[in-house]
Design a protein around this motif. Structure first.
Motif, PDB file in Angstrom:
ATOM      1  N   ALA A   1       0.854  -1.185   0.000  1.00  0.00           N
ATOM      2  CA  ALA A   1       0.000   0.000   0.000  1.00  0.00           C
ATOM      3  C   ALA A   1       0.891   1.238   0.000  1.00  0.00           C
ATOM      4  N   VAL A   2       0.354   2.332  -0.556  1.00  0.00           N
ATOM      5  CA  VAL A   2       1.095   3.595  -0.635  1.00  0.00           C
ATOM      6  C   VAL A   2       0.203   4.706  -0.097  1.00  0.00           C
ATOM      7  N   ASP A   3       0.737   5.480   0.829  1.00  0.00           N
ATOM      8  CA  ASP A   3       0.010   6.642   1.348  1.00  0.00           C
ATOM      9  C   ASP A   3      -0.096   7.664   0.217  1.00  0.00           C
ATOM     10  N   PRO A   4      -1.346   8.021  -0.185  1.00  0.00           N
ATOM     11  CA  PRO A   4      -1.489   8.940  -1.331  1.00  0.00           C
ATOM     12  C   PRO A   4      -0.843  10.299  -1.123  1.00  0.00           C
ATOM     13  N   ALA A   5      -0.616  10.690   0.141  1.00  0.00           N
ATOM     14  CA  ALA A   5      -0.019  11.999   0.412  1.00  0.00           C
ATOM     15  C   ALA A   5       1.499  11.936   0.518  1.00  0.00           C
ATOM     16  N   SER A   6       2.080  10.752   0.309  1.00  0.00           N
ATOM     17  CA  SER A   6       3.519  10.590   0.543  1.00  0.00           C
ATOM     18  C   SER A   6       4.351  10.926  -0.686  1.00  0.00           C
ATOM     19  N   ASP A   7       5.649  11.129  -0.430  1.00  0.00           N
ATOM     20  CA  ASP A   7       6.602  11.333  -1.517  1.00  0.00           C
ATOM     21  C   ASP A   7       6.631  10.092  -2.427  1.00  0.00           C
ATOM     22  N   ALA A   8       6.446   8.918  -1.817  1.00  0.00           N
ATOM     23  CA  ALA A   8       6.452   7.678  -2.604  1.00  0.00           C
ATOM     24  C   ALA A   8       5.346   7.694  -3.652  1.00  0.00           C
ATOM     25  N   ALA A   9       4.155   8.163  -3.257  1.00  0.00           N
ATOM     26  CA  ALA A   9       3.046   8.249  -4.210  1.00  0.00           C
ATOM     27  C   ALA A   9       3.373   9.262  -5.304  1.00  0.00           C
ATOM     28  N   ALA A  10       3.957  10.397  -4.895  1.00  0.00           N
ATOM     29  CA  ALA A  10       4.316  11.437  -5.866  1.00  0.00           C
ATOM     30  C   ALA A  10       5.335  10.894  -6.872  1.00  0.00           C
ATOM     31  N   LYS A  11       6.192   9.961  -6.437  1.00  0.00           N
ATOM     32  CA  LYS A  11       7.215   9.395  -7.319  1.00  0.00           C
ATOM     33  C   LYS A  11       6.679   8.203  -8.123  1.00  0.00           C
ATOM     34  N   GLY A  12       5.387   7.876  -7.936  1.00  0.00           N
ATOM     35  CA  GLY A  12       4.769   6.861  -8.771  1.00  0.00           C
ATOM     36  C   GLY A  12       4.908   5.436  -8.275  1.00  0.00           C
ATOM     37  N   LEU A  13       5.320   5.245  -7.023  1.00  0.00           N
ATOM     38  CA  LEU A  13       5.401   3.881  -6.507  1.00  0.00           C
ATOM     39  C   LEU A  13       3.993   3.322  -6.319  1.00  0.00           C
ATOM     40  N   MET A  14       3.853   2.021  -6.535  1.00  0.00           N
ATOM     41  CA  MET A  14       2.543   1.387  -6.510  1.00  0.00           C
ATOM     42  C   MET A  14       2.606   0.060  -5.770  1.00  0.00           C
ATOM     43  N   PRO A  15       1.464  -0.390  -5.236  1.00  0.00           N
ATOM     44  CA  PRO A  15       1.423  -1.736  -4.666  1.00  0.00           C
ATOM     45  C   PRO A  15       1.908  -2.750  -5.700  1.00  0.00           C
ATOM     46  N   GLY A  16       2.698  -3.698  -5.238  1.00  0.00           N
ATOM     47  CA  GLY A  16       3.256  -4.698  -6.146  1.00  0.00           C
ATOM     48  C   GLY A  16       4.677  -4.386  -6.554  1.00  0.00           C
ATOM     49  N   ASP A  17       5.094  -3.121  -6.389  1.00  0.00           N
ATOM     50  CA  ASP A  17       6.497  -2.798  -6.650  1.00  0.00           C
ATOM     51  C   ASP A  17       7.348  -3.492  -5.595  1.00  0.00           C
ATOM     52  N   LEU A  18       8.543  -3.876  -5.996  1.00  0.00           N
ATOM     53  CA  LEU A  18       9.458  -4.577  -5.103  1.00  0.00           C
ATOM     54  C   LEU A  18      10.660  -3.685  -4.831  1.00  0.00           C
ATOM     55  N   ILE A  19      10.957  -3.463  -3.555  1.00  0.00           N
ATOM     56  CA  ILE A  19      12.170  -2.725  -3.185  1.00  0.00           C
ATOM     57  C   ILE A  19      13.277  -3.759  -3.049  1.00  0.00           C
ATOM     58  N   ALA A  20      14.243  -3.714  -3.971  1.00  0.00           N
ATOM     59  CA  ALA A  20      15.336  -4.691  -3.975  1.00  0.00           C
ATOM     60  C   ALA A  20      16.559  -4.168  -3.228  1.00  0.00           C
ATOM     61  N   GLU A  21      16.772  -2.847  -3.299  1.00  0.00           N
ATOM     62  CA  GLU A  21      17.935  -2.251  -2.644  1.00  0.00           C
ATOM     63  C   GLU A  21      17.544  -0.905  -2.057  1.00  0.00           C
ATOM     64  N   ALA A  22      18.259  -0.536  -1.014  1.00  0.00           N
ATOM     65  CA  ALA A  22      18.150   0.806  -0.436  1.00  0.00           C
ATOM     66  C   ALA A  22      19.562   1.258  -0.121  1.00  0.00           C
ATOM     67  N   GLY A  23      19.892   2.479  -0.507  1.00  0.00           N
ATOM     68  CA  GLY A  23      21.246   2.959  -0.271  1.00  0.00           C
ATOM     69  C   GLY A  23      22.283   2.051  -0.913  1.00  0.00           C
ATOM     70  N   GLN A  24      21.935   1.471  -2.051  1.00  0.00           N
ATOM     71  CA  GLN A  24      22.814   0.603  -2.855  1.00  0.00           C
ATOM     72  C   GLN A  24      23.212  -0.660  -2.099  1.00  0.00           C
ATOM     73  N   GLN A  25      22.357  -1.106  -1.166  1.00  0.00           N
ATOM     74  CA  GLN A  25      22.568  -2.375  -0.471  1.00  0.00           C
ATOM     75  C   GLN A  25      21.281  -3.185  -0.569  1.00  0.00           C
ATOM     76  N   PRO A  26      21.395  -4.489  -0.789  1.00  0.00           N
ATOM     77  CA  PRO A  26      20.185  -5.315  -0.875  1.00  0.00           C
ATOM     78  C   PRO A  26      19.395  -5.257   0.429  1.00  0.00           C
ATOM     79  N   VAL A  27      18.079  -5.208   0.319  1.00  0.00           N
ATOM     80  CA  VAL A  27      17.217  -5.274   1.496  1.00  0.00           C
ATOM     81  C   VAL A  27      16.179  -6.367   1.275  1.00  0.00           C
ATOM     82  N   ALA A  28      15.985  -7.184   2.301  1.00  0.00           N
ATOM     83  CA  ALA A  28      14.986  -8.245   2.222  1.00  0.00           C
ATOM     84  C   ALA A  28      13.993  -8.156   3.369  1.00  0.00           C
ATOM     85  N   THR A  29      14.278  -7.296   4.353  1.00  0.00           N
ATOM     86  CA  THR A  29      13.379  -7.154   5.494  1.00  0.00           C
ATOM     87  C   THR A  29      13.174  -5.672   5.795  1.00  0.00           C
TER      88      THR A  29
END
Length: 106
Positions: free
Chosen positions: A40-68
């Motif tokens: 889910a994406v908060d419609p008022a968030s920066d994530a929504a403004a950047k076009g992120l959607m349910p079903g998108d997968l975050i594979a890395e953050a800060g150029q490091q793999p994230v799984a949790t």
């Protein structure tokens, strides 16, 4: 009958996130991808403004793999500690990778 552990669900950066479970992998056609699924994406968030959607997968953050969610939270904390105002995420949607920088709430 063995029951799968409940997925870890967290809310960060205006996103509701879950570990990849067999059900979510099937629902969003993720295959054997690892990372965090946006459920889910908060419609008022920066994530929504950047076009992120349910079903998108975050594979890395800060150029490091994230799984949790804990790993993602740690990357956000590191970005804050380094004085950055955003965290760079590698998002996969339908197999296509793209980078999105999300603002870290002040």
């Amino acid at each position: 009958a063995s029951t799968a552990p409940e997925p870890q669900v967290a809310q960060l950066l205006g996103l509701t996130l879950s570990d990849v479970t067999a059900e979510l992998a099937e629902q969003f056609a993720l295959g054997d991808a690892t990372g965090l699924v946006i459920t889910a994406v908060d419609p008022a968030s920066d994530a929504a403004a950047k076009g992120l959607m349910p079903g998108d997968l975050i594979a890395e953050a800060g150029q490091q793999p994230v799984a949790t969610a804990e790993e993602l939270s740690a990357r956000i904390d590191e970005a804050v500690a380094a004085g950055r105002r955003s965290v760079l995420l590698l998002i996969r949607r339908g197999g296509d990778p793209r980078f999105v920088a999300l603002q870290i709430a002040e």
